[in-house]
Design a protein around this motif. Structure first.
Motif, PDB file in Angstrom:
ATOM      1  N   LEU A   1     -12.065  -5.138   8.784  1.00  4.33           N
ATOM      2  CA  LEU A   1     -13.212  -6.050   8.777  1.00  4.33           C
ATOM      3  C   LEU A   1     -12.863  -7.257   7.921  1.00  4.33           C
ATOM      4  CD1 LEU A   1     -16.253  -6.574   9.493  1.00  4.33           C
ATOM      5  CD2 LEU A   1     -16.768  -5.544   7.271  1.00  4.33           C
ATOM      6  N   GLY A   2     -13.103  -8.444   8.437  1.00  2.77           N
ATOM      7  CA  GLY A   2     -12.802  -9.656   7.683  1.00  2.77           C
ATOM      8  C   GLY A   2     -11.335  -9.773   7.338  1.00  2.77           C
ATOM      9  N   GLY A   3     -10.478  -9.227   8.214  1.00  4.08           N
ATOM     10  CA  GLY A   3      -9.045  -9.275   7.985  1.00  4.08           C
ATOM     11  C   GLY A   3      -8.537  -8.282   6.953  1.00  4.08           C
ATOM     12  N   VAL A   4      -9.414  -7.403   6.451  1.00  2.00           N
ATOM     13  CA  VAL A   4      -9.068  -6.426   5.414  1.00  2.00           C
ATOM     14  C   VAL A   4      -9.160  -5.022   5.992  1.00  2.00           C
ATOM     15  CG1 VAL A   4      -9.794  -5.466   3.182  1.00  2.00           C
ATOM     16  CG2 VAL A   4      -9.989  -7.931   3.599  1.00  2.00           C
ATOM     17  N   THR A   5      -8.151  -4.204   5.746  1.00  2.00           N
ATOM     18  CA  THR A   5      -8.249  -2.785   6.107  1.00  2.00           C
ATOM     19  C   THR A   5      -9.207  -2.140   5.119  1.00  2.00           C
ATOM     20  OG1 THR A   5      -6.021  -2.735   7.034  1.00  2.00           O
ATOM     21  CG2 THR A   5      -7.000  -0.615   6.408  1.00  2.00           C
ATOM     22  N   ILE A   6     -10.389  -1.777   5.606  1.00  2.00           N
ATOM     23  CA  ILE A   6     -11.430  -1.237   4.725  1.00  2.00           C
ATOM     24  C   ILE A   6     -11.407   0.288   4.644  1.00  2.00           C
ATOM     25  CG2 ILE A   6     -12.929  -3.245   4.971  1.00  2.00           C
ATOM     26  CD1 ILE A   6     -14.675  -1.494   6.893  1.00  2.00           C
ATOM     27  N   ALA A   7     -10.682   0.930   5.567  1.00  2.00           N
ATOM     28  CA  ALA A   7     -10.555   2.391   5.536  1.00  2.00           C
ATOM     29  C   ALA A   7      -9.291   2.791   6.273  1.00  2.00           C
ATOM     30  CB  ALA A   7     -11.768   3.069   6.175  1.00  2.00           C
ATOM     31  N   SER A   8      -8.653   3.836   5.765  1.00  2.00           N
ATOM     32  CA  SER A   8      -7.474   4.403   6.405  1.00  2.00           C
ATOM     33  C   SER A   8      -7.403   5.865   6.013  1.00  2.00           C
ATOM     34  CB  SER A   8      -6.213   3.658   5.941  1.00  2.00           C
ATOM     35  OG  SER A   8      -5.065   4.191   6.574  1.00  2.00           O
TER      36      SER A   8
END
Length: 164
Positions: A35-42
């Motif tokens: 989201l928003g170019g950021v990996t928010i979960a992995s």
């Protein structure tokens, strides 16, 4: 109208073989949410909810989200199988996805493993990924299924599926 299931190809599951009420199964697939170019979960510790005619919905442990991304919001919905859902806005410095995540704080019997797990609506984030494959969102705007090449449909939510 009765749906005509697609024939699964090699290595595919048919969503028409999924049970009703749904099944809850563990997955060690590498699941990512951006989201928003950021990996928010992995994670490799997700849970999949498998329900007849629906692509899987992935639930990610809340601890596998970046700190501060999950912002609780008011309101709830009710699932006949899993119980009352609570919602989150997903927030990064460059983007907010309102009510894009949900959880079941006190799920019904059989779905207790969903506690402290969060599902994400793939159509409301930049992308969701399973083992390197970008997910296609389940149609309809209401359902949170994750369509990959590993599942065969047709899927609830597509045009003409209202009566399924």
């Amino acid at each position: 109208m009765r749906a005509k299931p697609d024939r699964p190809g090699p290595g595919q599951e048919s969503v028409w073989d999924y049970p009703r009420p749904p099944a809850l199964v563990t997955s060690d697939a590498l699941v990512g949410i951006v989201l928003g170019g950021v990996t928010i979960a992995s994670t490799r510790r997700s849970l999949r909810v498998l329900e007849t005619s629906h692509p899987p919905t992935f639930y990610v442990p809340a601890v596998d989200f970046v700190d501060g991304v999950l912002v609780p919001v008011s309101g709830s919905t009710f699932c006949e199988w899993k119980g009352a859902a609570s919602y989150f806005d997903l927030v990064t410095p460059d983007r907010t996805a309102p009510r894009a995540g949900w959880t079941y704080p006190t799920p019904t019997r059989g779905f207790e493993a969903l506690v402290d797990h969060v599902a994400v609506m793939p159509s409301l984030v930049d992308r969701c990924v399973v083992d390197g494959e970008v997910v296609r969102p389940q149609a309809g705007g209401f359902y949170g299924g994750w369509i990959t090449d590993s599942v065969a449909g047709p899927f609830k939510g597509e045009p003409g599926t209202h009566g399924w």
